[in-house]
Write an enzyme that holds these catalytic residues in place. Structure first.
Site, PDB file in Angstrom:
ATOM      1  N   GLU A 136      59.694 116.247  22.638  1.00  0.00           N
ATOM      2  CA  GLU A 136      58.778 116.296  23.781  1.00  0.00           C
ATOM      3  C   GLU A 136      58.358 114.924  24.303  1.00  0.00           C
ATOM      4  OE1 GLU A 136      56.367 120.386  23.349  1.00  0.00           O
ATOM      5  OE2 GLU A 136      55.871 118.944  21.797  1.00  0.00           O
TER       6      GLU A 136
HETATM    7  C1  ACM Z   1      57.833 121.012  18.658  1.00  0.00           C
HETATM    8  O1  ACM Z   1      57.447 122.180  18.608  1.00  0.00           O
HETATM    9  N1  ACM Z   1      57.383 120.204  19.625  1.00  0.00           N
HETATM   10  C2  ACM Z   1      58.769 120.484  17.709  1.00  0.00           C
END
Ligand code: ACM
Length: 488
Positions: A300
């Site tokens: 992310e």
């Molecule tokens: C995640 O759930 N950002 C690994």
């Protein structure tokens, strides 16, 4: 009903019972089984509600529970964790090629104990059985986020107990995130000092000192659970940019963050402070861990060019390799250069393009499967559930149970599947009861996906075995969610 969870490879029920209220003792075959014998005695004493000591001498017990290492290859299956458990009215014999296999046999034995308080039982006993068992996957894990809300040594030991009970063997610790830095880094003491006293919603936070981490690893090792520590970079990094302004392009430390948004923080590759920071924290972590693996995060990073991200993943893989460890990273690393031997942890089922994962596997990476709509145990059970989030979907018990690892990434060779790992993120979870009510019963479902051969799984049978396990959860005061999918 004879109930074992996760379901073993084979189970046959014989005649008679082994009584646990007589002259019973655990008999270690040799010094190499002495430690597991001590743990077996403690677990059996708790399960039986009556003392089950370790025998002073091999011949001391009239009713022996014998733990025997049988190193003859293939004696009890090809996995080092395989075991055979034989219970007759005269005694119990557990055989395995490793102490880990023996502990699995003991955990199975504990589940077979029928307490004297059970209707129809006049004494505490175990039915006569023969169990042959071995795991489907070698990596069977749970990732716990101790960054959003901090959970310390006692809580994590309670988690390890549950992992061991269901034959899970990896505890992955998500040690850093925007909200806090939860591990002592000796070359960067400011991190834990200045960035651990915060958590989601403004709670007190906390961190694991190296002594805490040592104690946790020792406790896990006694139960044959490996700890995989994660420092998440180059995103999810506000706890570090809060300490070191030099990690920011404007040179200014960022504010403490107690919210639950993701994707806003990042490192900058070309700043002079960045590489020394990465070298320090990953070298410290590699030094602190007994395990083979260090997790570098990678998820992310929503506002970084692909090229810069790839340089980060390259450098972090190099640092971890230089420190003599192997790399785990979240699935986003598949968009960079993945080195052979790296474990790529799949999580985001919304990403439909699986080609990067297939290419990573072609280059010698393996895939660890944590599909959010099955294995993210912080997802709400139902829309009304008071705890948890729902961005990956609602995850009822059956959703955690009814899935096939080989179908998660279409086209992936079965040999490229490293294993299965559940995850629990803690944005909404502040107490041990919160945590366990999200883990149980769903962690038992993921454990059966990871351990049990696909043709031995059965939803209705599983539901009945979960109800049997809940007797123990109530005995031990462990919180669980009484989903209507089980006849408690
Ligand atoms: C995640 O759930 N950002 C690994």
């Amino acid at each position: 009903m004879v109930s074992i969870l996760p379901q073993p490879l084979s189970l046959s029920v014989g005649d008679g019972v082994f009584r646990l209220d007589g002259d019973v003792a655990v008999v270690p075959e040799s010094t190499s089984t002495a430690e597991v014998a001590e743990l077996a005695a403690a677990l059996l004493t708790a399960a039986a509600g009556t003392p089950v000591p370790v025998a002073a001498a091999p011949s001391a017990a009239a009713s022996p529970i014998e733990l025997r290492l049988d190193t003859a290859e293939g004696a009890v299956g090809s996995s080092p964790e395989a075991y055979t458990l034989t219970v007759t009215s005269d005694g119990v014999l557990a055989t395995a090629t490793t102490p880990a296999g023996l502990l699995h046999a003991v955990q199975t034995l504990c589940q077979l104990v029928v307490p004297a308080s059970t209707p129809g039982a006049t004494d505490v006993h175990v039915p006569a059985v023969v169990v042959h068992d071995a795991p489907r996957f070698a990596w069977r894990g749970l990732s716990v986020d101790i960054a959003r809300n901090f959970f310390g040594v006692p809580e994590l030991m309670a988690v390890i107990d549950v992992l061991s009970a269901y034959k899970l063997n990896v505890l992955h610790l998500h040690l850093t995130d925007d909200q806090g830095w939860r591990i002592e880094s000796p070359s960067r003491p400011e991190l834990a000092k200045l960035s651990s006293d915060s958590e989601v919603g403004g709670g007190p936070g906390g961190y694991l000192s190296l002594a805490d981490f040592r104690a946790l690893q020792d406790y896990a090792a006694q139960r044959f659970v490996r700890v995989v520590p994660e420092i998440d970079v180059p995103g999810h990094i506000n706890a570090a940019t809060h300490v070191y302004g030099e990690l920011m392009p404007d040179g200014k430390p960022t504010d403490v963050y107690a919210g639950i948004e993701v994707g806003f923080s990042k490192l900058t590759y070309d700043l002079p402070a960045t590489e020394p920071f990465l070298r320090d924290v990953f070298s410290d972590l590699a030094h602190a861990t007994d395990g083979e693996y260090v997790h570098i995060g990678g998820d992310e990073v929503l506002t970084m060019e692909a090229d810069e991200f790839a340089r980060f993943m390259d450098l972090c893989q190099q640092i971890v390799h230089d420190a003599g460890k192997k790399v785990v990273a979240w699935q986003e690393i598949a968009h960079a250069e993945v080195r052979p031997g790296t474990v790529v942890q799949f999580w985001d089922v919304h990403k439909k393009d699986v080609r990067p994962f297939l290419e990573a596997a072609e280059k010698g990476a393996t895939l660890l499967l944590s599909p959010g709509n099955r294995a993210y145990l912080d997802m709400k059970y139902t829309a009304e559930h008071p705890l948890g989030l729902e961005w990956a979907g609602l995850v009822e018990l059956r959703d955690s149970y009814d899935w096939e690892p080989e179908e998660v990434i279409p086209g992936l060779r079965a040999e490229a599947i490293e294993g299965v790992e559940a995850a629990v993120w803690t944005e909404t979870l502040t107490t041990l009861d919160d945590l366990f009510s999200m883990l149980l019963p769903r962690l038992a479902a993921v454990a059966e996906v990871a351990w049990t051969a696909a043709d031995r799984k059965d939803w209705d049978d599983f539901r009945a075995r979960v109800a049997a396990e809940a007797v123990r959860w109530r005995r031990d005061g462990v919180s669980y969610h009484p989903t209507p999918q089980v006849a408690w």
